[in-house]
Design a protein around this motif. Sequence first.
Motif, PDB file in Angstrom:
ATOM      1  N   GLU A   1       0.847  -1.189   0.000  1.00  0.00           N
ATOM      2  CA  GLU A   1       0.000   0.000   0.000  1.00  0.00           C
ATOM      3  C   GLU A   1       0.883   1.240   0.000  1.00  0.00           C
ATOM      4  O   GLU A   1       1.849   1.320   0.752  1.00  0.00           O
ATOM      5  CB  GLU A   1      -0.898   0.068   1.246  1.00  0.00           C
ATOM      6  N   LEU A   2       0.503   2.192  -0.828  1.00  0.00           N
ATOM      7  CA  LEU A   2       1.252   3.437  -0.928  1.00  0.00           C
ATOM      8  C   LEU A   2       0.473   4.564  -0.268  1.00  0.00           C
ATOM      9  O   LEU A   2      -0.741   4.482  -0.115  1.00  0.00           O
ATOM     10  CB  LEU A   2       1.502   3.786  -2.396  1.00  0.00           C
ATOM     11  N   ARG A   3       1.178   5.599   0.122  1.00  0.00           N
ATOM     12  CA  ARG A   3       0.539   6.807   0.647  1.00  0.00           C
ATOM     13  C   ARG A   3       1.302   8.004   0.092  1.00  0.00           C
ATOM     14  O   ARG A   3       2.522   7.989   0.032  1.00  0.00           O
ATOM     15  CB  ARG A   3       0.586   6.825   2.165  1.00  0.00           C
ATOM     16  N   ALA A   4       0.566   9.031  -0.279  1.00  0.00           N
ATOM     17  CA  ALA A   4       1.184  10.261  -0.791  1.00  0.00           C
ATOM     18  C   ALA A   4       1.354  11.252   0.356  1.00  0.00           C
ATOM     19  O   ALA A   4       0.445  11.450   1.163  1.00  0.00           O
ATOM     20  CB  ALA A   4       0.326  10.864  -1.888  1.00  0.00           C
ATOM     21  N   TYR A   5       2.541  11.824   0.450  1.00  0.00           N
ATOM     22  CA  TYR A   5       2.830  12.890   1.409  1.00  0.00           C
ATOM     23  C   TYR A   5       3.464  14.037   0.644  1.00  0.00           C
ATOM     24  O   TYR A   5       4.233  13.806  -0.296  1.00  0.00           O
ATOM     25  CB  TYR A   5       3.853  12.428   2.460  1.00  0.00           C
ATOM     26  N   GLU A   6       3.181  15.246   1.076  1.00  0.00           N
ATOM     27  CA  GLU A   6       3.886  16.381   0.512  1.00  0.00           C
ATOM     28  C   GLU A   6       5.262  16.418   1.171  1.00  0.00           C
ATOM     29  O   GLU A   6       5.359  16.540   2.389  1.00  0.00           O
ATOM     30  CB  GLU A   6       3.131  17.684   0.773  1.00  0.00           C
ATOM     31  N   GLU A   7       6.287  16.265   0.349  1.00  0.00           N
ATOM     32  CA  GLU A   7       7.656  16.232   0.864  1.00  0.00           C
ATOM     33  C   GLU A   7       8.390  17.503   0.485  1.00  0.00           C
ATOM     34  O   GLU A   7       8.112  18.120  -0.533  1.00  0.00           O
ATOM     35  CB  GLU A   7       8.428  15.026   0.305  1.00  0.00           C
ATOM     36  N   GLY A   8       9.324  17.852   1.334  1.00  0.00           N
ATOM     37  CA  GLY A   8      10.256  18.928   1.075  1.00  0.00           C
ATOM     38  C   GLY A   8      11.637  18.416   1.433  1.00  0.00           C
ATOM     39  O   GLY A   8      11.775  17.280   1.898  1.00  0.00           O
ATOM     40  N   CYS A   9      12.645  19.237   1.216  1.00  0.00           N
ATOM     41  CA  CYS A   9      14.010  18.793   1.474  1.00  0.00           C
ATOM     42  C   CYS A   9      14.872  20.000   1.804  1.00  0.00           C
ATOM     43  O   CYS A   9      14.785  21.019   1.112  1.00  0.00           O
ATOM     44  CB  CYS A   9      14.548  18.065   0.235  1.00  0.00           C
ATOM     45  N   LEU A  10      15.678  19.877   2.849  1.00  0.00           N
ATOM     46  CA  LEU A  10      16.550  20.989   3.228  1.00  0.00           C
ATOM     47  C   LEU A  10      17.551  21.321   2.124  1.00  0.00           C
ATOM     48  O   LEU A  10      18.034  22.448   2.056  1.00  0.00           O
ATOM     49  CB  LEU A  10      17.278  20.666   4.537  1.00  0.00           C
ATOM     50  N   SER A  11      17.845  20.362   1.244  1.00  0.00           N
ATOM     51  CA  SER A  11      18.773  20.592   0.135  1.00  0.00           C
ATOM     52  C   SER A  11      18.077  21.146  -1.112  1.00  0.00           C
ATOM     53  O   SER A  11      18.739  21.466  -2.099  1.00  0.00           O
ATOM     54  CB  SER A  11      19.517  19.301  -0.224  1.00  0.00           C
ATOM     55  N   ILE A  12      16.754  21.226  -1.044  1.00  0.00           N
ATOM     56  CA  ILE A  12      15.962  21.821  -2.140  1.00  0.00           C
ATOM     57  C   ILE A  12      14.984  22.789  -1.466  1.00  0.00           C
ATOM     58  O   ILE A  12      13.787  22.521  -1.373  1.00  0.00           O
ATOM     59  CB  ILE A  12      15.222  20.740  -2.967  1.00  0.00           C
TER      60      ILE A  12
END
Length: 173
Positions: free
Chosen positions: A86-97
């Motif tokens: 099972e997959l789940r979508a999360y809004e991701e961010g990144c300190l390098s972006i």
Amino acid sequence: MTIRPLVILPDSRLRLVSEPVGPITDEIRQLAKDMLDTMYDAPGVGLAAIQIGVPKRLITMDVSKSEDERNPMVLINPEITWASEELRAYEEGCLSIPEYYEEVERPDRIRFRYTDLDGNVVERDAEGLMATCVQHEIDHLNGVLFIDHISKLKRDRVITKFRKAARREAQAG
């Protein structure tokens, strides 16, 4: 408190595959402390050593909800041993972006293994934000960025944006 500078896209070091950590030395303990200081200062919920320019398989994380209830984790040589279908979508961010966020689908639940700072091998199950964070940070150790999980068009756009920003900064500096 030592805050180290972050490696920012398009820096090619972000594509390096990190080396396993050997014995847990004072140097590794200091690296983990610096990483936690840097992560909290940013602020972020996870940081891989390569994001401060150190190609070692070391991650710091804290997915607690508030500063009052901090729960710092240090994962040495982490690996995912099982992932749900099972997959789940999360809004991701990144300190390098910095300041770029995008929905990414990943396995909803995982089991992972790592060594802690005392040399103990720990196996844990995770779901939700912790599962996403572990997967995101382990990706960093393998030279993979969260933008590699989005469409080519969106990825090319964000890479171009950061390349232009880096060129402008180099010309101004």
